[in-house]
Design an enzyme around this catalytic site. Structure first.
Site, PDB file in Angstrom:
ATOM      1  N   ARG A  46       0.838  -1.206   0.000  1.00  9.41           N
ATOM      2  CA  ARG A  46       0.000   0.000   0.000  1.00  9.41           C
ATOM      3  C   ARG A  46       0.866   1.247   0.000  1.00  9.41           C
ATOM      4  O   ARG A  46       0.561   2.241  -0.659  1.00  9.41           O
ATOM      5  CB  ARG A  46      -0.937   0.017   1.209  1.00  9.41           C
ATOM      6  CG  ARG A  46      -1.656   1.359   1.387  1.00  9.41           C
ATOM      7  CD  ARG A  46      -2.744   1.302   2.445  1.00  9.41           C
ATOM      8  NE  ARG A  46      -2.283   0.777   3.701  1.00  9.41           N
ATOM      9  CZ  ARG A  46      -1.590   1.465   4.624  1.00  9.41           C
ATOM     10  NH1 ARG A  46      -1.254   2.737   4.392  1.00  9.41           N
ATOM     11  NH2 ARG A  46      -1.223   0.910   5.762  1.00  9.41           N
ATOM     12  N   TYR A  98     -14.705  16.545 -18.075  1.00  7.70           N
ATOM     13  CA  TYR A  98     -15.223  15.182 -18.085  1.00  7.70           C
ATOM     14  C   TYR A  98     -16.367  15.033 -17.086  1.00  7.70           C
ATOM     15  O   TYR A  98     -16.298  15.549 -15.964  1.00  7.70           O
ATOM     16  CB  TYR A  98     -14.075  14.216 -17.761  1.00  7.70           C
ATOM     17  CG  TYR A  98     -14.515  12.816 -17.438  1.00  7.70           C
ATOM     18  CD1 TYR A  98     -15.321  12.091 -18.317  1.00  7.70           C
ATOM     19  CD2 TYR A  98     -14.132  12.207 -16.249  1.00  7.70           C
ATOM     20  CE1 TYR A  98     -15.741  10.807 -18.018  1.00  7.70           C
ATOM     21  CE2 TYR A  98     -14.534  10.925 -15.941  1.00  7.70           C
ATOM     22  CZ  TYR A  98     -15.337  10.231 -16.827  1.00  7.70           C
ATOM     23  OH  TYR A  98     -15.751   8.952 -16.520  1.00  7.70           O
ATOM     24  N   ASP A 172      -5.419  18.252 -15.997  1.00  4.30           N
ATOM     25  CA  ASP A 172      -5.708  16.899 -16.449  1.00  4.30           C
ATOM     26  C   ASP A 172      -5.154  16.783 -17.867  1.00  4.30           C
ATOM     27  O   ASP A 172      -5.673  17.380 -18.801  1.00  4.30           O
ATOM     28  CB  ASP A 172      -7.221  16.653 -16.438  1.00  4.30           C
ATOM     29  CG  ASP A 172      -7.592  15.225 -16.818  1.00  4.30           C
ATOM     30  OD1 ASP A 172      -6.779  14.552 -17.483  1.00  4.30           O
ATOM     31  OD2 ASP A 172      -8.709  14.790 -16.469  1.00  4.30           O
ATOM     32  N   LYS A 197      -5.998   5.376 -20.183  1.00  7.54           N
ATOM     33  CA  LYS A 197      -6.136   5.858 -21.543  1.00  7.54           C
ATOM     34  C   LYS A 197      -4.831   5.728 -22.324  1.00  7.54           C
ATOM     35  O   LYS A 197      -4.330   4.624 -22.499  1.00  7.54           O
ATOM     36  CB  LYS A 197      -6.646   7.309 -21.508  1.00  7.54           C
ATOM     37  CG  LYS A 197      -7.841   7.538 -20.565  1.00  7.54           C
ATOM     38  CD  LYS A 197      -9.021   6.611 -20.826  1.00  7.54           C
ATOM     39  CE  LYS A 197     -10.297   7.042 -20.127  1.00  7.54           C
ATOM     40  NZ  LYS A 197     -10.250   7.055 -18.659  1.00  7.54           N
TER      41      LYS A 197
END
Length: 381
Positions: A46, A98, A172, A197
């Site tokens: 983690r 988005y 972004d 993406k």
């Protein structure tokens, strides 16, 4: 090293035992210590993992940042950044971002007491007018999703630096990838990606990342990532790292096909408008030329006959898969009204310029002549 060489070589050499040419996948959840005080750099996945660290080092180098933290999804990357702020803070964002980002801001973090102003950021005066004494961040999405509107990154950074308060600029960069645009070079403080993406590029993983320009921000992001447990799995990191190796040639193929398709669509009698910064008719064409190294593989267009015709087009394509997401080697087509931006209110979609005519396309790496022929037959049907 030049960009394509960095993609292949930065951060990947993590095997000093057997000299593997590819980064090993360290699937372990925990690491044993040499003593009560010392370990070999990792204690629990983690908090950190060698495979994930390899990907983070690679992306940080590509984006010209000091550090990168990889997360489980693109939305968790945004969530990680939002934990830098507190109730009462004000954030400026575009009104055409988005849909998932809009939902997280408008429906989730507003309940935490964070305030948002959604403005048309193509006009820098709108950004200046939205400033308040409580403004702590400006959220940049350029090109925007799905209408491909551009934001002048340098102008926004100047607004933030000239303000009386300490304002963090966040970009972004998912649509462009660092191959075409590197916001930190223009002074942006934080860059985020949905690594699902273009960075991964093969539609077989979901992930995100946050890149910081300064060590101070990097420390805060890393602390929050560990505390919130947002890190991506070692296997997902390995998939993204594998995909990044071909980012350069893939992006060239994506934008070659997108330009060819956009030029065809611009002349087709069934198409009302094409949204692609590579076209000279795009209002932000010159800005795209100045702050990007290319025009990318994303475009949208409006079908003249509205939803019925748009639906026929999307259902009659053979090579464009009707699916959300973007940036993979295969071409995708989708309907923002009911898919990627369904989480926005109808009023918010219309204010942004998204209508029932709008179709969004992620152009893959297939032969552009095949893609054009397929889109033509779908439009003509």
């Amino acid at each position: 090293m030049r960009f394509e060489t960095k993609c292949v070589h930065t951060g990947v050499d993590k095997d000093g035992t057997f000299n593997s040419c590819t980064t090993p996948i360290y699937t372990t959840s925990t690491f044993y210590w040499d003593s009560l005080e010392n370990h070999k750099g990792f204690d629990y996945t983690r908090s950190g993992n060698p495979t994930r660290s390899a990907m983070e080092e690679n992306i940080a180098a590509l984006e010209c940042g000091v550090s990168c933290r990889a997360t489980s999804t693109g939305m968790s990357a945004i969530t990680l950044v939002m934990h830098l702020f507190k109730p009462g803070d004000h954030i400026i964002a575009g009104d055409d971002i988005y849909g998932g980002t809009y939902r997280l801001f408008a429906d989730v973090f507003t309940k935490w007491g964070i305030k948002f102003s959604f403005v048309k950021m193509g006009d820098i005066e709108n950004v200046k007018s939205a400033l308040t004494p409580e403004t702590k961040a400006i959220w940049i999405e350029t090109p925007s999703n799905p209408l491909m509107n551009l934001v002048d990154i340098q102008a926004v950074v100047k607004v933030a630096s000239d303000a009386d308060t300490d304002i963090t600029t966040i970009a972004d960069n998912t649509f462009c990838s660092p191959y075409l645009q590197r916001p930190i070079e223009y002074g942006v403080d934080i860059v985020i990606h949905s690594t699902t993406k273009y960075l991964n590029g093969h539609s077989d993983v979901v992930g995100g990342c946050v890149i910081s320009r300064t060590e101070e921000l990097a420390e805060r992001v890393a602390y929050n990532s560990n505390s919130l447990g947002l890190g991506c799995s070692p296997f997902d990191a390995w998939l993204v790292l594998r995909g990044i190796k071909t980012l350069g040639p893939r992006m060239e193929a994506h934008q070659h096909g997108a330009m060819a398709l956009a030029r065809m669509l611009e002349t087709h009698p069934k198409v009302e408008h094409v949204y692609y910064p590579g076209l000279e008719s795009h209002p932000d064409h010159e800005l795209a030329k100045s702050q990007q190294d290319g025009f990318g593989g994303m475009l949208s267009f409006d079908v003249k006959e509205g939803r019925p015709a748009a639906e026929k087009v999307m259902l009659n394509t053979k090579l464009f898969l009707l699916a959300e997401s973007l940036g993979g080697v295969e071409s995708l087509i989708e309907y923002p009204e009911s898919m990627s931006h369904a989480s926005m209110t109808l009023e918010a979609r219309r204010a942004a310029g998204i209508t029932e005519k709008t179709v969004r396309v992620s152009v893959g790496i297939e032969n552009s002549d095949d893609l054009i022929a397929d889109m033509k037959q779908a439009l003509d049907s």
